[in-house]
Scaffold this motif. Structure first.
Motif, short mmCIF file in Angstrom:
data_model
loop_
_atom_site.label_atom_id
_atom_site.label_comp_id
_atom_site.label_asym_id
_atom_site.label_seq_id
_atom_site.Cartn_x
_atom_site.Cartn_y
_atom_site.Cartn_z
N ALA A 1 25.26 -33.02 -14.41
CA ALA A 1 24.90 -34.32 -13.85
C ALA A 1 26.17 -35.06 -13.45
O ALA A 1 26.25 -35.66 -12.37
CB ALA A 1 24.12 -35.14 -14.87
N TYR A 2 27.18 -34.97 -14.30
CA TYR A 2 28.46 -35.63 -14.03
C TYR A 2 29.11 -35.05 -12.78
O TYR A 2 29.53 -35.77 -11.88
CB TYR A 2 29.37 -35.47 -15.24
CG TYR A 2 30.77 -36.00 -15.04
CD1 TYR A 2 31.02 -37.36 -15.01
CD2 TYR A 2 31.84 -35.12 -14.88
CE1 TYR A 2 32.29 -37.84 -14.82
CE2 TYR A 2 33.11 -35.60 -14.69
CZ TYR A 2 33.34 -36.95 -14.66
OH TYR A 2 34.60 -37.42 -14.46
N ILE A 3 29.13 -33.70 -12.70
CA ILE A 3 29.79 -33.05 -11.56
C ILE A 3 29.07 -33.39 -10.26
O ILE A 3 29.70 -33.72 -9.24
CB ILE A 3 29.84 -31.52 -11.77
CG1 ILE A 3 30.86 -31.20 -12.85
CG2 ILE A 3 30.20 -30.81 -10.48
CD1 ILE A 3 30.95 -29.73 -13.18
N PHE A 4 27.75 -33.34 -10.31
CA PHE A 4 26.97 -33.66 -9.09
C PHE A 4 27.29 -35.08 -8.63
O PHE A 4 27.55 -35.32 -7.44
CB PHE A 4 25.47 -33.50 -9.37
CG PHE A 4 24.66 -33.20 -8.16
CD1 PHE A 4 24.43 -34.16 -7.20
CD2 PHE A 4 24.11 -31.93 -7.96
CE1 PHE A 4 23.68 -33.88 -6.07
CE2 PHE A 4 23.37 -31.63 -6.84
CZ PHE A 4 23.15 -32.61 -5.90
N PHE B 1 22.75 -39.45 -10.89
CA PHE B 1 23.23 -39.01 -12.20
C PHE B 1 22.10 -39.03 -13.23
O PHE B 1 21.85 -38.04 -13.91
CB PHE B 1 24.37 -39.91 -12.66
CG PHE B 1 24.91 -39.56 -14.01
CD1 PHE B 1 25.91 -38.61 -14.15
CD2 PHE B 1 24.42 -40.16 -15.15
CE1 PHE B 1 26.41 -38.28 -15.40
CE2 PHE B 1 24.91 -39.83 -16.41
CZ PHE B 1 25.90 -38.89 -16.52
N ASN B 2 21.41 -40.15 -13.30
CA ASN B 2 20.37 -40.28 -14.33
C ASN B 2 19.20 -39.34 -14.07
O ASN B 2 18.64 -38.76 -15.00
CB ASN B 2 19.89 -41.72 -14.41
CG ASN B 2 20.92 -42.60 -15.07
OD1 ASN B 2 21.23 -42.41 -16.23
ND2 ASN B 2 21.48 -43.53 -14.33
N PHE B 3 18.86 -39.18 -12.80
CA PHE B 3 17.75 -38.30 -12.44
C PHE B 3 18.06 -36.86 -12.86
O PHE B 3 17.26 -36.20 -13.51
CB PHE B 3 17.49 -38.38 -10.93
CG PHE B 3 16.20 -37.78 -10.50
CD1 PHE B 3 15.04 -38.53 -10.49
CD2 PHE B 3 16.14 -36.46 -10.07
CE1 PHE B 3 13.84 -37.98 -10.08
CE2 PHE B 3 14.95 -35.91 -9.65
CZ PHE B 3 13.80 -36.68 -9.66
N ILE B 4 19.26 -36.41 -12.49
CA ILE B 4 19.64 -35.04 -12.83
C ILE B 4 19.73 -34.86 -14.33
O ILE B 4 19.25 -33.88 -14.89
CB ILE B 4 20.98 -34.67 -12.14
CG1 ILE B 4 20.79 -34.65 -10.62
CG2 ILE B 4 21.49 -33.34 -12.63
CD1 ILE B 4 22.07 -34.50 -9.86
N LEU B 5 20.32 -35.85 -14.99
CA LEU B 5 20.49 -35.74 -16.44
C LEU B 5 19.14 -35.67 -17.14
O LEU B 5 18.91 -34.79 -17.99
CB LEU B 5 21.28 -36.95 -16.95
CG LEU B 5 21.57 -36.94 -18.44
CD1 LEU B 5 22.43 -35.75 -18.81
CD2 LEU B 5 22.26 -38.22 -18.87
N VAL B 6 18.22 -36.57 -16.78
CA VAL B 6 16.91 -36.58 -17.44
C VAL B 6 16.17 -35.29 -17.13
O VAL B 6 15.56 -34.68 -18.02
CB VAL B 6 16.10 -37.81 -17.01
CG1 VAL B 6 14.69 -37.74 -17.56
CG2 VAL B 6 16.77 -39.08 -17.49
N ALA B 7 16.25 -34.83 -15.86
CA ALA B 7 15.56 -33.59 -15.49
C ALA B 7 16.15 -32.41 -16.25
O ALA B 7 15.41 -31.55 -16.76
CB ALA B 7 15.68 -33.37 -13.99
N ASN B 8 17.48 -32.36 -16.37
CA ASN B 8 18.12 -31.27 -17.11
C ASN B 8 17.66 -31.25 -18.55
O ASN B 8 17.32 -30.20 -19.11
CB ASN B 8 19.64 -31.45 -17.09
CG ASN B 8 20.24 -31.12 -15.74
OD1 ASN B 8 19.55 -30.63 -14.87
ND2 ASN B 8 21.51 -31.39 -15.57
N LEU B 9 17.70 -32.44 -19.17
CA LEU B 9 17.36 -32.51 -20.59
C LEU B 9 15.87 -32.24 -20.81
O LEU B 9 15.49 -31.64 -21.81
CB LEU B 9 17.74 -33.89 -21.15
CG LEU B 9 19.26 -34.14 -21.21
CD1 LEU B 9 19.54 -35.55 -21.69
CD2 LEU B 9 19.94 -33.14 -22.13
N LEU B 10 15.05 -32.67 -19.85
CA LEU B 10 13.61 -32.41 -19.95
C LEU B 10 13.35 -30.91 -19.95
O LEU B 10 12.49 -30.41 -20.67
CB LEU B 10 12.88 -33.07 -18.77
CG LEU B 10 11.37 -33.10 -18.86
CD1 LEU B 10 10.94 -34.05 -19.94
CD2 LEU B 10 10.76 -33.50 -17.54
#
Lengths: 163, 372
Positions: free
Chosen positions: B353-356, B212-221
């Motif tokens: 990120a949540y869905i993944f 979750f955190n990896f996807i979220l940070v990557a998305n926001l980056l």
């Protein structure tokens, strides 16, 4: 072009994500989850303890109230008993005083009686002495006039009685 | 078109110090641009010219695709670019490590270059001495990999610092970063792992948290536009993420899970005619699930980036075709639309990120579910 994954990117991503997952799993999530779980447990226990303590306090308060009530009651009892005792003592003292007074009075009466009797005896003695003296005087005086004698005796007796 | 009016109304309502005069002026520009100049631009020969001066397709694809260098912006002849290391293994000449700027100004007989056209377009090719081209094995640290590394660095720094704080604040109230990270962790534990994985959630929780955190940070980056990074909009990245989920699902599948796939419950006379079909569908299902994960995240993030790139590219296109003034007018719409899209993409970043994480948790839950 976008739908074809690049092998180099796949390899790098696998390595990077794998390493990140390992590092985070071991050094971040594990201690963090532990800390969170511990805190939750601590809060849980604390809440239980608090409610338990509250109950205890409530009981303690009730107990305290009970003790206070009892103490108050006892105090009342004591005061009451004290008053009773006091009354009793006073009554006894009064009684005693009265009997004493009576006794003193009686004693005084007796003394007075005795003294009166003594006085009477004394008086009689003196009357006798005086009578004798008077008789002696009368006799020694001229026994010439009977009537005058009698008057004189009478007069003497009067004098005596006046004395 | 109606966008122009909307903007004017909005600007007027919110009174951002833009008076009606300018607003009308812009509107006039837009009207003029759309009604008079577009038919002219529709002319085939003109379009050819346009594409020579500014190629929107190339511009967009360059921004959302991967690249061997990290390009920020270009002003006239100045390219703000960080060259990235290229790592190659060629059967012909072995391992090579050099910076990507060597492609652009290098010595004459440098064998490697980025292919511009043909079947190897965009790839690095090696020109052999006999003139033939081969594609070497490419392990370059491309822009996407740099994005991944930045993501990892942010994640590791933030979480390790939080863990340190947590250790220091043991038995005390949480402070600083802890207050920021712990709600996220608790949310993932209580609202993703617990309900979707089930009773064995603790085993999968670290992975779901990382995911979750990896996807979220990557998305926001990727939404920090000046960096020009597109990490989760790269199919190789989402493929690896989905593959991790797939692997864990496969390895944690219990007896009940496999029985459900290969021999579902039911009377034999009912299922025997269709059993092969059912098995095929179930096996395909286990493979399709991670593929869907991969494509959903990839497509969502890519489309956001693509829209923003198109909106920005539109400005350059307009100014190159119709002149600077129209470009300025277009930039007003583009900026406002881009802001809207970025805001939307922030929402999408969280949702994806949540869905993944939720779907991964669900697959783990299915694999570890006990038989009924």
């Amino acid at each position: 072009m976008f739908l074809l994954p690049h092998l180099g990117t796949i390899i790098w991503t696998t390595i990077i994500f794998g390493v990140v997952a390992f590092i985070l799993g071991k050094y971040a999530w594990k201690p963090l989850l532990k800390a969170i779980n511990e805190r939750e447990r601590y809060i849980d226990i604390s809440l239980k303890k608090a409610s338990h303590t509250q109950l205890l306090l409530k009981n303690l308060k009730a107990e305290q109230e009970e003790i206070l009530k009892k103490a108050r009651f006892e105090k009342g009892e004591m005061l009451k008993e004290g008053a009773l005792q006091r009354d009793k003592i006073i009554a006894e003292a009064k009684d005693k005083a009265r009997t004493e007074a009576e006794r003193i009075l009686i004693d005084a009466h007796k003394k007075v009686q005795k003294e009166r009797e003594a006085a009477l005896v004394e008086m009689r003695k003196q009357i006798t002495t005086l009578s004798v003296e008077i008789a002696t005087k009368v006799v020694s005086a001229d026994m010439e006039d009977k009537k005058r004698h009698e008057e004189m005796v009478k007069k003497l007796i009067d004098e005596v009685e006046l004395n | 078109m109606y966008g122009g009016e909307c903007i004017c109304i909005k600007e007027y309502n919110t009174s951002i110090n833009i008076d009606m005069g300018i607003c009308k002026y812009i509107l006039w520009f837009l009207l003029a641009g759309f009604f008079f100049w577009i038919p002219k631009a529709g002319n085939a020969e003109e379009t050819e010219d346009v594409h020579q001066s500014f190629n929107t397709v190339d511009y967009v694809f360059e921004h959302i695709g991967d690249s061997y260098e990290w390009h920020f912006f270009t002003i006239n002849d100045f390219h703000a670019t960080i060259p990235l290391p290229v790592i190659l293994y060629s059967k012909h000449s072995g391992w090579h490590l050099f910076l990507s700027n060597k492609f652009y100004h290098s010595e004459k007989d440098f064998p490697f270059q980025i292919s511009i056209e043909g079947q190897n377009e965009g790839k690095i090719v090696e020109t052999l001495s006999d003139g033939s081209e081969i594609v070497p094995f490419d392990l370059s640290l491309t822009r996407t990999i740099v994005g991944l590394l930045i993501t990892s660095l942010i994640l590791i720094l933030v979480t390790l610092r939080t863990a340190k704080l947590a250790a220091r604040n043991a038995g005390k109230k949480p402070s600083g970063l802890q207050n920021f990270m712990e709600p996220v962790i608790i949310f993932i534990r209580n609202d993703i792992a617990k309900p979707f994985v089930g009773e064995k959630y603790e085993r999968y929780l670290p992975f779901i948290l990382t995911l979750f955190n990896f996807i979220l940070v990557a998305n926001l980056l990727g939404l920090v536009l000046p960096l020009g990074l597109n990490v989760t909009g790269n199919i190789a990245v989402t493929m690896v993420l989905a593959f991790f989920t797939f692997l864990i699902t496969m390895f944690s599948g219990n007896k009940h899970y496999w029985k459900h796939i290969f021999n579902p419950e039911g009377p034999w006379y009912m299922k025997s005619p269709v059993l092969p079909l059912m098995q095929f569908i179930e096996v395909a299902g286990t493979l399709i699930k991670p593929v869907v994960l991969m494509i959903r995240l990839f497509a969502n993030m890519l489309s956001g980036h693509m829209i923003i790139a198109v909106l920005v590219g539109l400005v350059f296109l307009m100014s190159s075709v119709y002149g600077l003034l129209v470009g300025v007018g277009t930039s007003f719409i583009s900026i406002i639309f881009s802001v809207f899209i970025v805001l939307l993409d922030i929402l999408v970043s969280f949702i994806q990120a949540y869905i993944f994480a939720v779907l991964s948790a669900m697959y783990f839950g299915m694999a570890t579910e006990k038989g009924h």
